[in-house]
Structures are given as C-alpha cells and as structure tokens.
Design an enzyme around this catalytic site. Structure first.
Site, PDB file in Angstrom:
ATOM      1  N   GLY A  63       0.820  -1.212   0.000  1.00 47.33           N
ATOM      2  CA  GLY A  63       0.000   0.000   0.000  1.00 47.33           C
ATOM      3  C   GLY A  63       0.850   1.258   0.000  1.00 47.33           C
ATOM      4  CG  ASN A  95      -0.535  -7.505   9.222  1.00 49.09           C
ATOM      5  OD1 ASN A  95      -0.351  -6.295   9.126  1.00 49.09           O
ATOM      6  ND2 ASN A  95      -1.468  -8.163   8.529  1.00 49.09           N
ATOM      7  CB  ALA A  96      -1.091  -4.542  14.055  1.00 50.67           C
ATOM      8  N   GLY A 131       0.200  -1.503   9.956  1.00 48.71           N
ATOM      9  CA  GLY A 131      -0.295  -0.123   9.918  1.00 48.71           C
ATOM     10  C   GLY A 131       0.089   0.624   8.662  1.00 48.71           C
ATOM     11  CG  LEU A 132      -2.042   0.366   5.644  1.00 46.45           C
ATOM     12  CD1 LEU A 132      -3.232   1.218   5.215  1.00 46.45           C
ATOM     13  CD2 LEU A 132      -1.844  -0.777   4.660  1.00 46.45           C
ATOM     14  CB  CYS A 181      -5.973  -1.396   6.300  1.00 46.72           C
ATOM     15  SG  CYS A 181      -4.676  -1.900   7.450  1.00 46.72           S
ATOM     16  CE  LYS A 200      -6.884  -6.579   0.136  1.00 42.15           C
ATOM     17  NZ  LYS A 200      -5.440  -6.755   0.159  1.00 42.15           N
ATOM     18  N   GLY A 217      -5.811 -16.763   2.307  1.00 42.21           N
ATOM     19  CA  GLY A 217      -5.328 -18.095   2.664  1.00 42.21           C
ATOM     20  C   GLY A 217      -4.878 -18.963   1.504  1.00 42.21           C
ATOM     21  CB  THR A 249      -0.254 -15.398   4.790  1.00 40.79           C
ATOM     22  OG1 THR A 249      -0.935 -14.201   5.201  1.00 40.79           O
ATOM     23  CG2 THR A 249       0.457 -16.010   5.975  1.00 40.79           C
TER      24      THR A 249
HETATM   25  C1  LIG Z   1       1.991  -8.379   6.572  1.00 44.10           C
HETATM   26  C2  LIG Z   1       0.776  -8.010   5.780  1.00 44.10           C
HETATM   27  C3  LIG Z   1       0.684  -6.742   5.195  1.00 44.10           C
HETATM   28  C4  LIG Z   1      -0.444  -6.376   4.457  1.00 44.10           C
HETATM   29  N1  LIG Z   1      -0.499  -5.149   3.880  1.00 44.10           N
HETATM   30  C5  LIG Z   1      -1.576  -4.800   3.105  1.00 44.10           C
HETATM   31  C6  LIG Z   1      -1.606  -3.557   2.413  1.00 44.10           C
HETATM   32  O1  LIG Z   1      -0.662  -2.753   2.458  1.00 44.10           O
HETATM   33  N2  LIG Z   1      -2.724  -3.261   1.687  1.00 44.10           N
HETATM   34  C7  LIG Z   1      -3.789  -4.146   1.575  1.00 44.10           C
HETATM   35  O2  LIG Z   1      -4.774  -3.844   0.893  1.00 44.10           O
HETATM   36  N3  LIG Z   1      -3.745  -5.353   2.190  1.00 44.10           N
HETATM   37  C8  LIG Z   1      -2.685  -5.699   2.945  1.00 44.10           C
HETATM   38  N4  LIG Z   1      -2.641  -6.938   3.548  1.00 44.10           N
HETATM   39  C9  LIG Z   1      -3.756  -7.885   3.341  1.00 44.10           C
HETATM   40  C10 LIG Z   1      -3.431  -8.893   2.203  1.00 44.10           C
HETATM   41  O3  LIG Z   1      -3.224  -8.226   0.982  1.00 44.10           O
HETATM   42  C11 LIG Z   1      -4.563  -9.950   2.041  1.00 44.10           C
HETATM   43  O4  LIG Z   1      -5.760  -9.274   1.732  1.00 44.10           O
HETATM   44  C12 LIG Z   1      -4.789 -10.779   3.289  1.00 44.10           C
HETATM   45  O5  LIG Z   1      -3.566 -11.034   3.961  1.00 44.10           O
HETATM   46  C13 LIG Z   1      -5.486 -12.113   2.988  1.00 44.10           C
HETATM   47  O6  LIG Z   1      -4.712 -12.917   2.130  1.00 44.10           O
HETATM   48  P1  LIG Z   1      -3.713 -14.085   2.672  1.00 44.10           P
HETATM   49  O7  LIG Z   1      -4.481 -14.859   3.715  1.00 44.10           O
HETATM   50  O8  LIG Z   1      -3.341 -14.886   1.474  1.00 44.10           O
HETATM   51  O9  LIG Z   1      -2.536 -13.383   3.285  1.00 44.10           O
HETATM   52  C14 LIG Z   1      -1.512  -7.311   4.296  1.00 44.10           C
HETATM   53  C15 LIG Z   1      -1.401  -8.597   4.857  1.00 44.10           C
HETATM   54  C16 LIG Z   1      -0.279  -8.960   5.577  1.00 44.10           C
HETATM   55  C17 LIG Z   1      -0.202 -10.357   6.156  1.00 44.10           C
END
Ligand SMILES: Cc1cc2nc3c(=O)[nH]c(=O)nc-3n(C[C@H](O)[C@H](O)[C@H](O)COP(=O)(O)O)c2cc1C
Length: 318
Positions: free
Chosen positions: A64, A87-88, A90-91, A147, A182, A261, A283
C-alpha cells in the site's frame, strides 16, 4: 473425438502445453495468468527477486502506498496463530514519490502487469494518491478501504456502505486506470458492501482483506501485538474468503480478484470455481517464497490433466 466436456470415453484428456491457455482478461486488460500477489506480502517484487522472476506472475500487486510517508504502528506488529498469522503493520510506506522512484522504476522494466495498492487517512488523501498515479506506468489501482490496523481511513470507509460508495465515486472521478475496491470481511453482509462499491463506479473488486483478531501472551499477561488487535490472514481464513468471493460473484457483475489463505494451486482453483477472475497469494509467500510459481505451475498442470483449455470453462461453475 474429444467430447466438449474434456473427456475421451470418460478418461481425462492430457492437453499439450500449447493447448492450455492460462491467460485472463480483467477490466479489458490481459494477464498472462490469473495469479498475482496480495498487497503487503511481496513488497513490490524487488524484495523477492532472488527467488521469483516476477515476469512469471500475471501481475504484481504492490504494498500500500499513500500520498506522504507513513511510519506504521509500534512493534511488535506480527504474531503467529494456528494456520495463519496476525499483523498490525499499519500500512508503513515511503510515500508515493519515493515509491515511484524505487518500486515503479523496478516494476516498469518487467514484463508483468502492475497493480498499485493505495491507502489514505481521508478521502482527500486517497484522491491525491490516485491523481498522482494518473500518468505513471501503472495498469490498475487497488483501493484499500479495508485495513483494520489504521485508526483513520482504511476500514472506516470499508464497513459503511454509504462511505464506501462515496469514496469509490470520488476516486473513480480522478483515476485514469481501472479501480479495484478492496473489501473488508469485517462486515455482516459482504454483498451489501460489494453493491455499494459497484454503485460508486468500481471496475472490479478484490477480497478479502484480513479479519480483525486478538492474541494474548499469557506468560507476559500482555497483548501479542502493540496495537492490541491485528489482521488475521493465512489458511485459517480461506473458507470464509471462498464463501465471500462466491457470494460477491453472484451478487454483482464486475470481475473479482479472490484472496485469503491461498497456499496451493488447489486453493486457487477453488477461488476460480467460486467465481474469481484472478487470485492473490499473500501469507503463503512468507513461508514459501516460491508459492506463486508452484501455484501457476499447478494450475497449468490441472488444466492439462482435466482437459481445460481456458479458465472460463471452470469459473463460477457452481
Ligand atoms: C503483513 C501483511 C501486510 C499487508 N499489507 C496490506 C496492504 O498494504 N494493503 C492491503 O490492501 N492489504 C494488505 N494486507 C492484506 C493482504 O493483501 C490480504 O488481503 C490478506 O492477507 C489475505 O490474504 P492471505 O491470507 O493470502 O494473506 C496485508 C497482509 C499482511 C499479512
């Protein structure tokens, strides 16, 4: 003669490599395959360059980016959970100017599509970053209104259908590229949010972002994350994500990028059967940097074995 159901006398046809077409079209843009990466889990590709040739991916979805640099949340920001992580972050990001100089400069030389994930604290900030990207070499914009880890902006827009429709229409007015809104899973009815985004002019939707969770370290009697709550991601959330993608694909007519997932090619096919045009791997990249490549190969192998020429044949098949 092969039947049109991809079988000869009941046995699967084995298609040759040239007979399988993994390409997909979303918002009028062609992608060599349906696999991209989930924002925030792959940097902008540069960070994974040693393991993954990003040109194999259908698209790179960047972390992001905001109009100005954001420091992100205090640490600890990451915690492991059963079948996933929280995770947190925080962009945290360097701001759009630095992002263009480094991340886009790297990606624009690559033969892959570029989806830039945008964030902001306010509607004006979202509009500002979208405007700044108008004439940059970016194929699509993904607007993160979901987010759970930032106090202002982010999810505040993503859980209120009126706010979501409004911000979508404001962003859409200023964007040159197609916009993907999103969606947050932290709502009662995901289809209501999908309809609001489409009413505001969204060209596509992506879902799901993380689910809000909490973890307590019982020895320290403390929250595992400094932010107290965090976004749950990984295999643990996949059934919720598949359900929501299915519901959204049956509620609106715009294309969907499915995520949540996805770890194996079977997971990716599941999302496509639920109706997704493309899929994002998130992830899974953290425990296997080659996950995207294995998923692309797995989809190709599945198509060849099952006699599927194009993913259109199995998308939204139930
Ligand atoms: C470490 C981390 C950072 C993330 N940063 C963003 C982000 O910057 N912008 C966003 O739209 N989603 C962000 N996400 C969400 C992911 O893009 C995704 O929507 C979410 O993790 C579900 O997919 P997954 O289970 O395959 O990880 C982040 C997820 C993780 C784990």
């Amino acid at each position: 003669m092969p039947g049109n159901n991809g079988t000869v006398g009941g046995s699967p046809i084995i298609l040759g490599a040239g007979e399988v077409d993994t390409s997909v079209t979303l918002c009028g843009i062609d992608f060599k395959n349906p696999v991209t990466v989930a924002s925030g889990t792959f940097g902008s590709g540069m960070e994974y360059n040693e393991f993954v040739n990003v040109e194999r991916l259908g698209a790179v979805t960047t972390k992001g980016v905001a109009l100005t640099p954001w420091a992100g949340n205090p640490t600890p920001r990451i915690a492991e959970t059963y079948g996933g992580m929280m995770n947190a972050v925080g962009l945290q990001n360097p701001g759009v100017e630095e992002f263009l100089k480094t991340d886009i400069a790297f990606l624009k030389e690559k033969d892959t599509r570029i989806i830039v994930n945008c964030c902001g604290h306010s509607e004006d900030e979202y509009c500002g970053v979208v405007e700044r990207l108008r004439d940059e070499p970016v194929d699509l914009l993904e607007i993160n209104v979901s987010c759970p880890n930032v106090k202002e902006g982010g999810i505040a827009f993503g859980v209120d259908p009126h706010a979501l429709e409004h911000i979508t229409s404001e962003v859409k007015k200023r964007a040159k590229q197609p916009i993907i809104m999103k969606l947050s899973p932290n709502v009662t009815d995901i289809t209501e949010m999908a309809k609001a985004a489409v009413a505001g002019g969204a060209d596509a939707l992506s879902l799901i972002n993380t689910l809000t969770g909490m973890k307590i370290d019982i020895k320290k009697r403390a929250f595992a994350l400094a932010n107290r709550t965090g976004g749950l991601s990984g295999p643990a959330i996949k059934p919720i994500a598949v359900r929501m993608v299915y519901q959204v694909c049956h509620a609106v007519d715009v294309p969907v990028i499915g995520m949540g997932g996805i770890t194996t090619w079977e997971d990716a096919i599941e999302f496509i059967m639920a109706g997704a045009t493309m899929v994002s791997v998130g992830t899974a990249n953290f425990h296997d940097p080659y996950a995207t490549l294995k998923i692309i190969e797995g989809i190709e192998g599945f198509m060849a074995k099952e006699g599927i020429h194009s993913l259109d044949e199995i998308r939204k098949c139930l």
